[in-house]
Design an enzyme around this catalytic site. Structure first.
Site, PDB file in Angstrom:
ATOM      1  N   PRO A 182       0.823  -1.220   0.000  1.00  0.00           N
ATOM      2  CA  PRO A 182       0.000   0.000   0.000  1.00  0.00           C
ATOM      3  C   PRO A 182       0.856   1.269   0.000  1.00  0.00           C
ATOM      4  O   PRO A 182       0.369   2.343  -0.327  1.00  0.00           O
ATOM      5  CB  PRO A 182      -0.844  -0.104   1.272  1.00  0.00           C
ATOM      6  CG  PRO A 182      -0.313  -1.251   2.051  1.00  0.00           C
ATOM      7  CD  PRO A 182       0.575  -2.059   1.179  1.00  0.00           C
TER       8      PRO A 182
ATOM      9  N   GLU B 134       2.216  -8.099   7.976  1.00  0.00           N
ATOM     10  CA  GLU B 134       2.519  -6.654   7.894  1.00  0.00           C
ATOM     11  C   GLU B 134       3.557  -6.362   6.815  1.00  0.00           C
ATOM     12  O   GLU B 134       4.066  -5.238   6.736  1.00  0.00           O
ATOM     13  CB  GLU B 134       3.017  -6.139   9.243  1.00  0.00           C
ATOM     14  CG  GLU B 134       2.028  -6.345  10.385  1.00  0.00           C
ATOM     15  CD  GLU B 134       0.752  -5.554  10.200  1.00  0.00           C
ATOM     16  OE1 GLU B 134       0.822  -4.339  10.011  1.00  0.00           O
ATOM     17  OE2 GLU B 134      -0.330  -6.193  10.239  1.00  0.00           O
TER      18      GLU B 134
ATOM     19  N   ARG C 272      -1.719  -8.271 -21.411  1.00  0.00           N
ATOM     20  CA  ARG C 272      -2.503  -7.862 -22.580  1.00  0.00           C
ATOM     21  C   ARG C 272      -1.725  -6.917 -23.492  1.00  0.00           C
ATOM     22  O   ARG C 272      -2.149  -6.660 -24.619  1.00  0.00           O
ATOM     23  CB  ARG C 272      -3.843  -7.247 -22.154  1.00  0.00           C
ATOM     24  CG  ARG C 272      -3.740  -5.924 -21.450  1.00  0.00           C
ATOM     25  CD  ARG C 272      -5.093  -5.464 -20.946  1.00  0.00           C
ATOM     26  NE  ARG C 272      -5.965  -4.934 -21.983  1.00  0.00           N
ATOM     27  CZ  ARG C 272      -5.849  -3.717 -22.529  1.00  0.00           C
ATOM     28  NH1 ARG C 272      -4.884  -2.904 -22.140  1.00  0.00           N
ATOM     29  NH2 ARG C 272      -6.687  -3.324 -23.453  1.00  0.00           N
TER      30      ARG C 272
ATOM     31  N   ASP D 173      -6.904   2.702 -25.693  1.00  0.00           N
ATOM     32  CA  ASP D 173      -7.068   2.641 -24.233  1.00  0.00           C
ATOM     33  C   ASP D 173      -7.212   4.029 -23.621  1.00  0.00           C
ATOM     34  O   ASP D 173      -6.421   4.913 -23.882  1.00  0.00           O
ATOM     35  CB  ASP D 173      -5.865   1.956 -23.575  1.00  0.00           C
ATOM     36  CG  ASP D 173      -5.862   0.456 -23.800  1.00  0.00           C
ATOM     37  OD1 ASP D 173      -6.810  -0.046 -24.451  1.00  0.00           O
ATOM     38  OD2 ASP D 173      -4.939  -0.207 -23.330  1.00  0.00           O
TER      39      ASP D 173
HETATM   40  C1  JFE Z   1       0.435  -6.618   1.431  1.00  0.00           C
HETATM   41  C2  JFE Z   1      -1.009  -4.642   4.994  1.00  0.00           C
HETATM   42  C3  JFE Z   1       0.791  -3.443   6.063  1.00  0.00           C
HETATM   43  C4  JFE Z   1      -1.755  -3.510   5.006  1.00  0.00           C
HETATM   44  C5  JFE Z   1      -1.446   0.058   5.776  1.00  0.00           C
HETATM   45  C6  JFE Z   1       1.019  -7.458   2.395  1.00  0.00           C
HETATM   46  N1  JFE Z   1      -2.681  -1.324  -3.151  1.00  0.00           N
HETATM   47  C7  JFE Z   1      -2.537  -2.185  -2.104  1.00  0.00           C
HETATM   48  N2  JFE Z   1      -3.356  -2.225  -1.071  1.00  0.00           N
HETATM   49  N3  JFE Z   1      -2.957  -3.129  -0.207  1.00  0.00           N
HETATM   50  C8  JFE Z   1      -1.832  -3.721  -0.690  1.00  0.00           C
HETATM   51  C9  JFE Z   1      -1.541  -3.134  -1.897  1.00  0.00           C
HETATM   52  C10 JFE Z   1      -1.073  -4.746   0.017  1.00  0.00           C
HETATM   53  C11 JFE Z   1      -0.039  -5.429  -0.611  1.00  0.00           C
HETATM   54  C12 JFE Z   1       0.729  -6.379   0.082  1.00  0.00           C
HETATM   55  C13 JFE Z   1      -0.611  -5.945   2.060  1.00  0.00           C
HETATM   56  C14 JFE Z   1      -1.393  -5.010   1.384  1.00  0.00           C
HETATM   57  N4  JFE Z   1      -0.654  -6.363   3.347  1.00  0.00           N
HETATM   58  C15 JFE Z   1      -1.575  -5.912   4.385  1.00  0.00           C
HETATM   59  C16 JFE Z   1       0.266  -4.617   5.504  1.00  0.00           C
HETATM   60  C17 JFE Z   1       0.041  -2.281   6.085  1.00  0.00           C
HETATM   61  C18 JFE Z   1      -1.205  -2.327   5.540  1.00  0.00           C
HETATM   62  O1  JFE Z   1      -1.986  -1.196   5.464  1.00  0.00           O
HETATM   63  C19 JFE Z   1       0.324  -7.281   3.572  1.00  0.00           C
END
Ligand code: JFE
Length: 277
Positions: free
Chosen positions: A92, A119, A161, A176
């Site tokens: 994220p 996490e 794609r 696109d």
């Molecule tokens: C992981 C997690 C730490 C959530 C602040 C691995 N765009 C997008 N949204 N969420 C992800 C990607 C994502 C990707 C990989 C993930 C979320 N988590 C959960 C870990 C903080 C978090 O929110 C664990």
């Protein structure tokens, strides 16, 4: 193109056998290898996580299994001569995944995905591989997933794609909405097909008129209307010169006006009041 995915949920990647990505694999344009991270654990419980240094909630994925799994995928890909790999880590806190980035990734011969759970992964893993190859930490949007696997499916489909020969002519992607460099990047308007009357609903007359100029203008107005409602940010950042006279007429009807004050700061338009959908 070769794709490696290292995950504790290999079955989550089963959709890669289906549809467009599945066909790209079957035709030999894409070689996908999914690896179970737990194959690189050596304790009775196949442990991949541990408590975070410094305290706090949740668990962190351990360095050992990730390092050994990635080294194994790297050794195999190098042996088979796939060229220079790039590592993609969904998170994220990554850079936004855009069509522009999809195009960049589609030009690489070999992508290795590292979708995490818990996490996330011990930072030292990303730092280590970043000394050996390009690393892309990417976010597929501003919402929180429980792990990176769904993001791998998203990125893979957007990239696959774009590979030569994967899309047929009928579904070609030159138009696109988010293709980089497309004039004024608008959202697409509505589309219709047969039958001409369904549950009392007909087709806009203009689409049956055979007037190609009028049809193009109508579609453009629909695109402007939809973009104004759902993505006003896309209009705000376009210089008025990116629009033709009829576009500007339509934008005016939608409540937009050129903003000479904002133009100096890259905001070219005054936003209309939000309206209910
Ligand atoms: C992981 C997690 C730490 C959530 C602040 C691995 N765009 C997008 N949204 N969420 C992800 C990607 C994502 C990707 C990989 C993930 C979320 N988590 C959960 C870990 C903080 C978090 O929110 C664990």
């Amino acid at each position: 193109m070769r794709l490696d995915v290292v995950t504790i949920f290999p079955e989550y990647l089963d959709p890669l056998n289906v549809s467009l990505v599945g066909k790209a694999r079957a035709s030999g344009r894409l070689d996908v290898q999914v690896h179970d991270l737990r194959e690189w654990t050596y304790d009775r419980h196949n442990t991949v996580d541990d408590t975070p240094y410094g305290g706090g909630p949740g668990m962190v994925m351990k360095t050992g299994p990730w390092g050994d799994a990635l080294d194994s995928a790297l050794a195999d890909g190098y042996e088979r001569g796939f060229g220079r790999p790039a590592l993609i880590v969904p998170t994220p806190s990554g850079r936004p995944f855009t069509q522009e980035l999809a195009v960049e990734l589609s030009e690489r011969p070999w992508l290795i995905f590292a979708p995490a759970r818990y996490e996330g992964i011990d930072r030292r893993v990303v730092d280590e591989y970043a000394t050996r190859m390009p690393v892309y930490e990417v976010s597929i949007g501003d919402y929180v997933l429980a792990g990176g696997e769904a993001a791998v499916l998203v990125v893979t489909e957007a990239v696959a794609r774009l590979l030569p020969g994967v899309l047929g002519n009928a579904e070609s992607h030159r138009d696109d909405s988010f293709a980089p460099g497309a004039m004024a990047n608008l959202l697409e308007g509505p589309v219709y097909t047969k039958p001409p009357l369904w549950r009392g609903r007909d087709i806009p007359d203009v689409l049956l008129s055979g007037h190609h100029g009028k049809i193009a203008r109508w579609r453009r107005d629909q695109a402007l209307t939809r973009t104004s409602a759902h993505r006003p940010d896309l209009i705000e950042r376009c210089a008025p010169a990116a629009f033709d006279k009829k576009d500007r007429e339509m934008l005016s009807i939608l409540g937009w006006a050129p903003d000479p004050e904002g133009a100096a700061h890259g905001r070219f338009w005054r936003r209309p009041p939000a309206v209910e959908e």
